[in-house]
Design a protein around this motif. Structure first.
Motif, short mmCIF file in Angstrom:
data_model
loop_
_atom_site.label_atom_id
_atom_site.label_comp_id
_atom_site.label_asym_id
_atom_site.label_seq_id
_atom_site.Cartn_x
_atom_site.Cartn_y
_atom_site.Cartn_z
N ALA A 161 33.33 50.15 16.99
CA ALA A 161 33.76 49.36 15.83
C ALA A 161 32.59 49.01 14.91
O ALA A 161 32.77 48.79 13.71
N HIS A 162 31.40 48.95 15.47
CA HIS A 162 30.20 48.68 14.66
C HIS A 162 29.03 49.33 15.37
O HIS A 162 28.31 48.67 16.12
N PRO A 163 28.86 50.65 15.17
CA PRO A 163 27.92 51.41 16.00
C PRO A 163 26.46 51.23 15.59
O PRO A 163 25.78 52.18 15.20
N ALA A 164 25.99 49.99 15.67
CA ALA A 164 24.59 49.71 15.37
C ALA A 164 24.16 48.51 16.20
O ALA A 164 24.97 47.63 16.49
N LEU A 165 22.89 48.50 16.61
CA LEU A 165 22.37 47.40 17.41
C LEU A 165 21.16 46.78 16.71
O LEU A 165 20.39 47.48 16.06
N TYR A 166 21.06 45.46 16.87
CA TYR A 166 20.00 44.71 16.20
C TYR A 166 19.28 43.84 17.21
O TYR A 166 19.77 43.62 18.31
N ARG A 192 20.14 57.48 15.53
CA ARG A 192 18.83 57.06 15.03
C ARG A 192 18.33 55.93 15.91
O ARG A 192 18.99 54.92 16.09
N ILE A 193 17.16 56.13 16.50
CA ILE A 193 16.56 55.08 17.33
C ILE A 193 15.17 54.81 16.79
O ILE A 193 14.33 55.71 16.74
N GLY A 194 14.95 53.55 16.40
CA GLY A 194 13.68 53.23 15.76
C GLY A 194 13.56 54.10 14.52
O GLY A 194 14.48 54.19 13.73
N GLY A 195 12.47 54.80 14.36
CA GLY A 195 12.33 55.66 13.19
C GLY A 195 12.79 57.09 13.45
O GLY A 195 12.80 57.91 12.54
N ARG A 196 13.18 57.40 14.69
CA ARG A 196 13.46 58.79 15.02
C ARG A 196 14.94 59.10 14.90
O ARG A 196 15.79 58.26 15.15
N GLU A 197 15.25 60.33 14.52
CA GLU A 197 16.64 60.71 14.32
C GLU A 197 16.95 62.00 15.07
O GLU A 197 16.14 62.92 15.09
N PHE A 198 18.12 62.04 15.69
CA PHE A 198 18.54 63.22 16.44
C PHE A 198 19.89 63.67 15.93
O PHE A 198 20.76 62.83 15.71
N GLU A 199 20.06 64.97 15.77
CA GLU A 199 21.36 65.48 15.35
C GLU A 199 22.25 65.59 16.58
O GLU A 199 21.87 66.19 17.58
N THR A 200 23.45 64.99 16.51
CA THR A 200 24.29 64.89 17.71
C THR A 200 25.73 65.32 17.42
O THR A 200 26.66 64.84 18.06
N THR A 201 25.93 66.18 16.43
CA THR A 201 27.27 66.61 16.05
C THR A 201 28.06 67.09 17.26
O THR A 201 27.52 67.80 18.11
N GLY A 202 29.33 66.67 17.34
CA GLY A 202 30.17 67.10 18.46
C GLY A 202 30.19 66.09 19.59
O GLY A 202 31.12 66.07 20.38
N VAL A 203 29.16 65.27 19.67
CA VAL A 203 29.13 64.25 20.73
C VAL A 203 29.06 62.85 20.10
O VAL A 203 30.00 62.07 20.20
N GLU A 259 21.34 53.24 15.81
CA GLU A 259 22.50 53.44 14.94
C GLU A 259 23.07 54.83 15.20
O GLU A 259 22.32 55.80 15.35
N ILE A 260 24.40 54.89 15.28
CA ILE A 260 25.07 56.19 15.40
C ILE A 260 25.94 56.34 14.17
O ILE A 260 26.67 55.42 13.80
N GLY A 261 25.88 57.50 13.51
CA GLY A 261 26.64 57.66 12.28
C GLY A 261 26.93 59.12 11.99
O GLY A 261 26.66 60.00 12.80
N ALA A 262 27.53 59.35 10.81
CA ALA A 262 27.83 60.72 10.37
C ALA A 262 27.60 60.80 8.88
O ALA A 262 27.69 59.82 8.17
N ARG A 263 27.25 61.99 8.41
CA ARG A 263 27.04 62.19 6.97
C ARG A 263 27.33 63.64 6.64
O ARG A 263 27.47 64.49 7.52
#
Lengths: 232, 256
Positions: free
Chosen positions: A6-11, A39-50, A24-28
């Motif tokens: 419902a709110h895929p981000a942590l603070y 996206r964790i910290g400054g790093r980003e991973f492509e996770t399409t499909g999962v 943060e988990i998202g789509a674009r």
């Protein structure tokens, strides 16, 4: 995970700093297609499909965790909360019964607290070496690493899951603000709750792996039917 | 010991098989299972009411903790004609109706509302989705308003009727509403808020008047309030569960 969706981000801290989640988990859109990302910290991973973007071909949708990980599979924060808040009673009462039984009967102290002999440096190294080479002792009670892992889960991770869960309730927080303060605020408690769930999943996974690696049928019989294990 | 473990295992195996055979979603939709889950909800509410003092205040924060970026959820710009007309006139014609099971029904304009005993508090807003934000809320305390109207003894809940239609496809049932019991209604921090962070409420945040019912999740804090109705029971209103989101599966008691 339904609730997280419902709110895929942590603070961290008491409130959400919406421009600065640590996870943060998202789509674009990427050209014609959509891609999911983590996206964790400054790093980003492509996770399409999962993560971020998943579903059967043609019916993929924007959702942080995929349908097979959430209850229910379709998107429903309301039903997910119903399940979560009911199941929490199972966890809380189960842990309470385990702790009361284990402390009263002395089983916790006997089986989980490491003995003085186990903590001798030579014994610690031997146990570590045995685990790293997967040459595990055949029997004779829980070894050092097992004891430490179980103890950490029972007295640290599970209680922390319960307190961080309580901290997120605005009514509990009003009556007992310490539940949030011990984590450094409500959003930190939410992060801890999520990380704790990950740790528990990891613990269960390793647990099952060890079982499979190590005389699975004999162990299962010992765990379930109460037949005492004997040295082969 | 062994026999009882076997019985228990057999039960577990049967339950596991059932879970595998029919899809999880079908179990989740089963009325009996849903009733069981609702039982847990009532248990949670009951325990909160028993263990927490009803006068406990939610934490209040210093002004420095106010969030620079406070999201507006649900309706953020109601298109309902009545509301549009009121907004166009700067809410000069707005009247907050208090009726139902009261001795003296009220129709308060904003000046009358501002003349009532007020409170200002910096509190944290917790959305059911999981995020939190802090703001200063100023408004008329609800308890003195109810004193003025004179609740009848049979009144048990207050229903907040709102101007906004959040689900246009549901017709009249798509209009937002909420309800609270008298424990929350008479709480010191329960406000009919008309200011946020020192300025009149914006339309996105519920102008001209929204509810603040601290100690509960965001969806309880009804925006765009048009009428407060005192009732003995809310099962005849809209979907019968006591609120727009409650009618769509969310808990009536939103303290968790």
């Amino acid at each position: 995970m339904q609730i997280f969706n419902a709110h895929p981000a942590l603070y961290t801290g008491e409130v959400s700093r919406f421009d600065a989640p640590w996870l943060e988990i998202g789509a674009r859109e990427r050209g014609e297609a959509m891609e999911g990302y983590l996206r964790i910290g400054g790093r980003e991973f492509e996770t399409t499909g999962v993560l971020g973007w998943s579903g059967p071909p043609g019916e993929a949708e924007k959702r942080a965790f995929p349908a097979w990980t959430t209850l229910p599979g379709y998107r429903s924060l309301a039903t997910g909360r119903n399940w979560h808040l009911a199941a929490a009673w199972g966890l809380g009462l189960g842990l309470a019964a385990y702790l009361v039984g284990g402390l009263a009967g002395g089983r916790l102290r006997r089986n989980l607290v490491p003995t003085r002999a186990m903590l001798a440096p030579r014994a610690v190294l031997a146990d570590l070496a045995a685990h790293l080479t997967l040459r595990l002792p055949k029997s004779g009670g829980y070894n050092l690493l097992q004891r430490l892992a179980y103890l950490a889960v029972v007295v640290l991770v599970l209680p922390a899951m319960i307190v961080s869960g309580l901290a997120m309730s605005p009514a509990v927080h009003a009556a007992a603000p310490w539940t949030g303060d011990v984590f450094g605020g409500r959003q930190s408690a939410r992060s801890a709750h999520f990380l704790g769930a990950g740790l528990l999943a990891l613990f269960i996974g390793v647990h099952l792996l060890m079982l499979v690696l190590h005389q699975p049928l004999r162990r299962l019989r010992g765990m379930t039917l109460g037949v005492r294990e004997t040295r082969p | 010991m062994t026999a009882s473990r076997r019985t228990w295992l057999r039960g577990l195996a049967a339950a596991g098989a059932a879970a595998l055979v029919s899809a999880c979603d079908r179990i989740a939709g089963d009325p009996a299972v849903r009733a069981g889950l609702k039982g847990a909800e009532r248990l949670n509410q009951g325990l909160h009411r028993v263990f927490f003092d009803r006068r406990t205040l939610a934490r209040e924060y210093p002004d420095s903790a106010i969030s620079p970026d406070f999201p507006a959820n649900g309706s953020i710009s109601p298109g309902d004609p009545t509301y549009r007309a009121l907004a166009a006139g700067g809410f000069a014609d707005y009247r907050l109706i208090v009726d139902g099971l009261v001795e003296r029904p009220l129709a308060l304009d904003l000046a009358a509302l501002r003349a009532l005993p007020s409170r200002s508090q910096v509190t944290r807003h917790d959305c059911v989705e999981g995020w939190s934000a802090i703001a200063r809320w100023t408004g008329a305390r609800l308890a003195p308003v109810l004193d003025q109207a004179g609740l009848k003894p049979e009144a048990r809940f207050l229903v907040f009727h709102c101007f906004d239609t959040l689900d246009p496809e549901a017709g009249e049932d798509g209009r937002y509403y909420e309800s609270i019991d008298l424990v929350d209604a008479l709480h010191d921090q329960t406000l009919l808020a008309y200011e946020m962070n020192g300025t009149p409420l914006s339309i996105a945040h519920g102008a001209p008047v929204r509810l603040r019912v601290e100690r509960q999740l965001g969806y309880k804090h009804a925006k765009y309030i048009s009428r407060i109705e005192a009732v003995a029971d809310f099962s005849h209103i809209s979907g019968g569960k006591g609120g727009f989101w409650e009618d769509r599966g969310y808990e009536w008691y939103a303290g968790i």
